[in-house]
Scaffold this motif. Structure first.
Motif, PDB file in Angstrom:
ATOM      1  N   LEU A 105       0.840  -1.202   0.000  1.00 24.60           N
ATOM      2  CA  LEU A 105       0.000   0.000   0.000  1.00 24.60           C
ATOM      3  C   LEU A 105       0.875   1.253   0.000  1.00 24.60           C
ATOM      4  O   LEU A 105       1.896   1.287   0.688  1.00 24.60           O
ATOM      5  CB  LEU A 105      -0.900   0.013   1.240  1.00 24.60           C
ATOM      6  CG  LEU A 105      -1.956  -1.087   1.307  1.00 24.60           C
ATOM      7  CD1 LEU A 105      -2.648  -1.068   2.666  1.00 24.60           C
ATOM      8  CD2 LEU A 105      -2.987  -0.909   0.189  1.00 24.60           C
ATOM      9  N   PRO A 106       0.464   2.282  -0.753  1.00 28.07           N
ATOM     10  CA  PRO A 106      -0.587   2.256  -1.771  1.00 28.07           C
ATOM     11  C   PRO A 106      -0.101   1.502  -3.011  1.00 28.07           C
ATOM     12  O   PRO A 106       1.105   1.452  -3.271  1.00 28.07           O
ATOM     13  CB  PRO A 106      -0.806   3.739  -2.078  1.00 28.07           C
ATOM     14  CG  PRO A 106       0.534   4.371  -1.797  1.00 28.07           C
ATOM     15  CD  PRO A 106       1.107   3.602  -0.639  1.00 28.07           C
ATOM     16  N   ASP A 107      -1.034   0.948  -3.759  1.00 25.03           N
ATOM     17  CA  ASP A 107      -0.655   0.210  -4.964  1.00 25.03           C
ATOM     18  C   ASP A 107      -0.766   1.129  -6.185  1.00 25.03           C
ATOM     19  O   ASP A 107      -1.060   2.319  -6.077  1.00 25.03           O
ATOM     20  CB  ASP A 107      -1.472  -1.066  -5.104  1.00 25.03           C
ATOM     21  CG  ASP A 107      -2.974  -0.808  -5.207  1.00 25.03           C
ATOM     22  OD1 ASP A 107      -3.378   0.223  -5.784  1.00 25.03           O
ATOM     23  OD2 ASP A 107      -3.749  -1.648  -4.702  1.00 25.03           O
ATOM     24  N   TRP A 108      -0.580   0.549  -7.373  1.00 27.50           N
ATOM     25  CA  TRP A 108      -0.553   1.370  -8.582  1.00 27.50           C
ATOM     26  C   TRP A 108      -1.941   1.830  -9.020  1.00 27.50           C
ATOM     27  O   TRP A 108      -2.067   2.633  -9.954  1.00 27.50           O
ATOM     28  CB  TRP A 108       0.167   0.649  -9.710  1.00 27.50           C
ATOM     29  CG  TRP A 108       1.640   0.933  -9.649  1.00 27.50           C
ATOM     30  CD1 TRP A 108       2.622   0.144  -9.140  1.00 27.50           C
ATOM     31  CD2 TRP A 108       2.276   2.152 -10.068  1.00 27.50           C
ATOM     32  NE1 TRP A 108       3.836   0.779  -9.217  1.00 27.50           N
ATOM     33  CE2 TRP A 108       3.659   2.003  -9.782  1.00 27.50           C
ATOM     34  CE3 TRP A 108       1.825   3.329 -10.656  1.00 27.50           C
ATOM     35  CZ2 TRP A 108       4.582   3.008 -10.070  1.00 27.50           C
ATOM     36  CZ3 TRP A 108       2.748   4.339 -10.938  1.00 27.50           C
ATOM     37  CH2 TRP A 108       4.110   4.166 -10.651  1.00 27.50           C
ATOM     38  N   GLY A 109      -2.975   1.390  -8.342  1.00 26.37           N
ATOM     39  CA  GLY A 109      -4.303   1.952  -8.571  1.00 26.37           C
ATOM     40  C   GLY A 109      -4.514   3.260  -7.850  1.00 26.37           C
ATOM     41  O   GLY A 109      -5.520   3.940  -8.075  1.00 26.37           O
ATOM     42  N   GLU A 151     -11.444  -2.290 -12.081  1.00 23.82           N
ATOM     43  CA  GLU A 151     -11.376  -0.837 -11.990  1.00 23.82           C
ATOM     44  C   GLU A 151      -9.997  -0.380 -11.525  1.00 23.82           C
ATOM     45  O   GLU A 151      -9.422   0.578 -12.053  1.00 23.82           O
ATOM     46  CB  GLU A 151     -12.448  -0.331 -11.024  1.00 23.82           C
ATOM     47  CG  GLU A 151     -12.456   1.181 -10.860  1.00 23.82           C
ATOM     48  CD  GLU A 151     -13.505   1.655  -9.858  1.00 23.82           C
ATOM     49  OE1 GLU A 151     -13.506   2.865  -9.552  1.00 23.82           O
ATOM     50  OE2 GLU A 151     -14.299   0.815  -9.379  1.00 23.82           O
ATOM     51  N   ARG A 152      -9.458  -1.073 -10.533  1.00 25.00           N
ATOM     52  CA  ARG A 152      -8.130  -0.724 -10.033  1.00 25.00           C
ATOM     53  C   ARG A 152      -7.078  -0.969 -11.121  1.00 25.00           C
ATOM     54  O   ARG A 152      -6.120  -0.186 -11.254  1.00 25.00           O
ATOM     55  CB  ARG A 152      -7.829  -1.543  -8.774  1.00 25.00           C
ATOM     56  CG  ARG A 152      -6.556  -1.156  -8.054  1.00 25.00           C
ATOM     57  CD  ARG A 152      -6.528  -1.748  -6.655  1.00 25.00           C
ATOM     58  NE  ARG A 152      -7.511  -1.095  -5.810  1.00 25.00           N
ATOM     59  CZ  ARG A 152      -7.292   0.018  -5.121  1.00 25.00           C
ATOM     60  NH1 ARG A 152      -6.101   0.605  -5.178  1.00 25.00           N
ATOM     61  NH2 ARG A 152      -8.233   0.538  -4.377  1.00 25.00           N
ATOM     62  N   HIS A 153      -7.271  -2.017 -11.892  1.00 25.12           N
ATOM     63  CA  HIS A 153      -6.317  -2.314 -12.959  1.00 25.12           C
ATOM     64  C   HIS A 153      -6.335  -1.207 -14.019  1.00 25.12           C
ATOM     65  O   HIS A 153      -5.271  -0.788 -14.497  1.00 25.12           O
ATOM     66  CB  HIS A 153      -6.646  -3.662 -13.609  1.00 25.12           C
ATOM     67  CG  HIS A 153      -5.610  -4.114 -14.589  1.00 25.12           C
ATOM     68  ND1 HIS A 153      -4.419  -4.680 -14.208  1.00 25.12           N
ATOM     69  CD2 HIS A 153      -5.575  -4.053 -15.949  1.00 25.12           C
ATOM     70  CE1 HIS A 153      -3.692  -4.966 -15.272  1.00 25.12           C
ATOM     71  NE2 HIS A 153      -4.379  -4.588 -16.349  1.00 25.12           N
ATOM     72  N   ASP A 154      -7.514  -0.742 -14.374  1.00 28.58           N
ATOM     73  CA  ASP A 154      -7.608   0.336 -15.368  1.00 28.58           C
ATOM     74  C   ASP A 154      -6.927   1.599 -14.860  1.00 28.58           C
ATOM     75  O   ASP A 154      -6.220   2.288 -15.617  1.00 28.58           O
ATOM     76  CB  ASP A 154      -9.077   0.622 -15.693  1.00 28.58           C
ATOM     77  CG  ASP A 154      -9.751  -0.506 -16.456  1.00 28.58           C
ATOM     78  OD1 ASP A 154      -9.022  -1.342 -17.025  1.00 28.58           O
ATOM     79  OD2 ASP A 154     -10.990  -0.548 -16.476  1.00 28.58           O
ATOM     80  N   ARG A 155      -7.121   1.933 -13.586  1.00 28.34           N
ATOM     81  CA  ARG A 155      -6.457   3.101 -13.022  1.00 28.34           C
ATOM     82  C   ARG A 155      -4.939   2.912 -13.026  1.00 28.34           C
ATOM     83  O   ARG A 155      -4.188   3.852 -13.325  1.00 28.34           O
ATOM     84  CB  ARG A 155      -6.938   3.361 -11.589  1.00 28.34           C
ATOM     85  CG  ARG A 155      -8.369   3.856 -11.499  1.00 28.34           C
ATOM     86  CD  ARG A 155      -8.615   4.577 -10.166  1.00 28.34           C
ATOM     87  NE  ARG A 155      -8.275   3.762  -9.009  1.00 28.34           N
ATOM     88  CZ  ARG A 155      -9.105   2.959  -8.370  1.00 28.34           C
ATOM     89  NH1 ARG A 155     -10.365   2.836  -8.802  1.00 28.34           N
ATOM     90  NH2 ARG A 155      -8.726   2.275  -7.318  1.00 28.34           N
TER      91      ARG A 155
END
Length: 382
Positions: A105-109, A151-155
């Protein structure tokens, strides 16, 4: 330390300073004096590369305060130290009593991960020696898989595009090239080199690639030659290599008592079993010991072992896998990486007590230097 490959590539051998984490800027300077300079002296070299770990508050301070950056540069120069790579995987709190999954944390999203990584690149561009072509920053492999969704992957993909744009702008402003390597790790979204080839398609490979950690490679039972071939086929450069070794138990049942001594509360120790059916996975060593893995095949544990020493029998390390990886990366006619970083951050949680840290780091670097020389590299600072 600097070594020259037969193709003319300058290869830097460093150690990662996350082994002695500091939470603030005075602490970073203190660790250089307490550990990095003594390591250099023990090795008898005039110049030592250090892969700094700068937690988020320190990176922000250095970007905002030119005086602090000048002070860091002066401390490095006075100590015979240089910086060509940064470890940007942990964001903060790597010295806490319990780290475990907080390290993801935080991740790439999350936009904070992007901002932190660009700050690190800005700092590194200012720290690079004048005669060094480029720098590298390692980062987490998108995020922890159980928390991931579409959604997180797209971000994350948008943030990686913004990262490339930011690195290009930094190069235009400073003339310094900084590349970022996502580091495949057990349990993460990008867990293996196959995941990297699949999920990182379309990134700007002139600025974004892979940080290849040889402990992680071994834990997943990946054969180094095949792993590098996958990355080559995907066009993903090895921006940085972390020289590390995993814990191996050929017979987990016979080694249970010894394995239990490595089950400690601070860091996550993902464990894998290899059987005729394939690779079986659990998130931590205590889960494996509680029956989460079959015991009819070897286990490998994400516990970074000192490179120059063996664990107690019947346990072993994966130095053979590390040697094989270095051979593929640097034993051929062309260098396939130019930053090699020893990253054994687990000295303080090794069973049996903690040895002198500077002695241990120096011994690991000496072992790795000898391996690179064995491959034909010539030490420039000798």
């Amino acid at each position: 330390m600097r070594l020259r490959h037969r193709d003319g590539t300058l290869v830097h051998l460093a150690y990662c300073a996350n082994v002695h984490p500091a939470d603030d800027f005075p602490g970073v300077l203190d660790r250089l004096h307490r550990y990095a300079i003594p390591v250099r002296r023990r090795l008898g070299v005039p110049r030592l590369s250090v892969g700094l770990w700068l937690p988020r508050p320190v990176a922000a301070t250095l970007v905002a305060d030119p005086g602090a950056l000048d002070k860091l540069r002066a401390a490095l120069a006075a100590g015979g130290l240089e910086v060509v790579t940064l470890n940007g995987f942990p964001y903060a709190g790597f010295g806490k009593d319990v780290v475990k999954t907080d390290v993801y944390l935080p991740d790439w999203g999350d936009p904070d991960r992007l901002a932190y990584t660009l700050d690190l690149a800005t700092v590194l561009a200012a720290l690079l020696p004048d005669d060094v072509a480029r720098g590298s920053v390692s980062t987490l492999p998108l995020g922890w898989a159980p928390w991931w969704d579409g959604e997180r992957h797209d971000r994350a993909r948008r943030h990686l595009d913004a990262l490339s744009a930011g690195l290009a702008d930094l190069e235009r402003r400073t003339g310094r090239t900084i590349r970022v390597g996502l580091e495949p790790e057990p349990g993460c979204v990008v867990e293996t080199t196959a995941d990297a080839a699949r999920l990182l398609t379309g990134v700007d490979t002139s600025r974004v690639g892979v940080c290849l950690d040889t402990c992680h490679l071994a834990v997943e039972f990946e054969e180094p030659g095949e792993a590098l071939a996958r990355l080559d086929a995907a066009g993903l450069p090895v921006v940085k290599t972390q020289a590390s070794a995993a814990l191996h138990a050929s017979d987990p049942s016979a080694a249970r008592r010894e394995l239990e001594t490595f089950a400690e509360p601070r860091y996550l120790h993902q464990t894998r079993a290899h059987t005729a059916e394939g690779v079986h996975r659990v998130d931590d060593l205590p889960d494996a010991l509680a029956g989460g893995l079959p015991a009819d095949g070897p286990w490998r544990v994400h516990f970074h072992l000192p490179l120059h020493a063996d664990p107690p029998a019947p346990l072993a390390g994966t130095r053979a896998d590390l040697r094989a990886a270095l051979d593929v990366l640097l034993g051929g006619p062309a260098a396939r990486t130019d930053h090699v970083e020893v990253e054994t951050y687990t000295w303080t949680v090794l069973p049996g007590g903690r040895p002198d840290l500077a002695d241990g780091i120096a011994a690991e670097l000496d072992w790795t230097r000898a391996e690179l020389v064995r491959l034909g590299l010539i030490e420039e600072d000798a």
